[in-house]
Write a protein that holds these residues in place. Structure first.
Motif, mmCIF file in Angstrom:
data_model
loop_
_atom_site.group_PDB
_atom_site.id
_atom_site.type_symbol
_atom_site.label_atom_id
_atom_site.label_comp_id
_atom_site.label_asym_id
_atom_site.label_seq_id
_atom_site.Cartn_x
_atom_site.Cartn_y
_atom_site.Cartn_z
ATOM 1 N N ARG A 46 -4.783 2.253 -5.331
ATOM 2 C CA ARG A 46 -5.877 1.605 -4.609
ATOM 3 C C ARG A 46 -5.547 0.183 -4.191
ATOM 4 O O ARG A 46 -6.123 -0.344 -3.251
ATOM 5 N N GLN A 47 -4.608 -0.449 -4.894
ATOM 6 C CA GLN A 47 -4.198 -1.811 -4.559
ATOM 7 C C GLN A 47 -3.073 -1.830 -3.522
ATOM 8 O O GLN A 47 -2.681 -2.888 -3.054
ATOM 9 N N GLY A 48 -2.510 -0.672 -3.205
ATOM 10 C CA GLY A 48 -1.453 -0.588 -2.208
ATOM 11 C C GLY A 48 -0.099 -1.072 -2.687
ATOM 12 O O GLY A 48 0.755 -1.409 -1.872
ATOM 13 N N ARG A 49 0.120 -1.084 -4.007
ATOM 14 C CA ARG A 49 1.403 -1.549 -4.544
ATOM 15 C C ARG A 49 2.484 -0.494 -4.329
ATOM 16 O O ARG A 49 2.237 0.692 -4.445
ATOM 17 N N HIS A 50 3.704 -0.963 -4.032
ATOM 18 C CA HIS A 50 4.820 -0.042 -3.792
ATOM 19 C C HIS A 50 5.728 0.126 -5.007
ATOM 20 O O HIS A 50 6.469 1.086 -5.089
ATOM 21 N N PHE A 51 5.729 -0.811 -5.922
ATOM 22 C CA PHE A 51 6.518 -0.773 -7.158
ATOM 23 C C PHE A 51 8.031 -0.810 -6.914
ATOM 24 O O PHE A 51 8.807 -0.486 -7.799
ATOM 25 N N LEU A 52 8.450 -1.212 -5.734
ATOM 26 C CA LEU A 52 9.881 -1.362 -5.432
ATOM 27 C C LEU A 52 10.367 -2.665 -6.039
ATOM 28 O O LEU A 52 9.650 -3.680 -6.014
ATOM 29 N N THR A 53 11.570 -2.648 -6.580
ATOM 30 C CA THR A 53 12.111 -3.874 -7.173
ATOM 31 C C THR A 53 13.077 -4.582 -6.219
ATOM 32 O O THR A 53 13.339 -5.769 -6.399
ATOM 33 N N GLU A 54 13.579 -3.876 -5.222
ATOM 34 C CA GLU A 54 14.461 -4.506 -4.244
ATOM 35 C C GLU A 54 13.609 -5.268 -3.234
ATOM 36 O O GLU A 54 12.409 -5.029 -3.126
ATOM 37 N N PRO A 55 14.218 -6.167 -2.468
ATOM 38 C CA PRO A 55 13.443 -6.939 -1.475
ATOM 39 C C PRO A 55 12.778 -6.026 -0.447
ATOM 40 O O PRO A 55 13.330 -4.994 -0.062
#
Length: 111
Positions: free
Chosen positions: A98-107
């Motif tokens: 719901r917050q739209g987070r992608h959880f990617l650690t790379e730029p």
């Protein structure tokens, strides 16, 4: 340069998403060793973003947001289908947050 196997990278992304109380799914399983990964983030019924990997000038992975006009979910899904037809090794991961987070650690670059 040795790279992390795709299966391990995908598993780590899913764990990060789940530890952030988001839902994460493998929609399409690609090559376990070297398959590229597309990451679709669904924030609501009408909002989604697709993150596509690219390499920078020194070969490091970074992510860009898929843009084709104002991408809606059918546009994103059509692009993913085309990519999957062209690349049998491709992974497709969907994160519902719901917050739209992608959880990617790379730029991640905003284009």
């Amino acid at each position: 340069m040795s790279r992390l196997k795709a299966i391990f990278w995908v598993e780590a992304l899913i764990r990060r998403a789940e530890s952030g109380l988001a839902a994460a799914y493998v929609i399409r399983r690609g090559d376990e060793d070297a398959g590229a990964v597309l990451v679709k983030v669904v924030q609501s019924r009408t909002e989604c973003v697709l993150y596509v990997p690219v390499r920078d000038e020194v070969g490091e992975r970074l992510w860009i947001r898929f843009r084709k006009g104002e991408p809606d979910e059918p546009t994103v899904d059509a692009y993913c289908r085309e990519r999957c037809e062209d690349d049998p090794d491709l992974w497709l991961i969907e994160i519902e947050d719901r917050q739209g987070r992608h959880f990617l650690t790379e730029p991640v670059e905003e284009h």
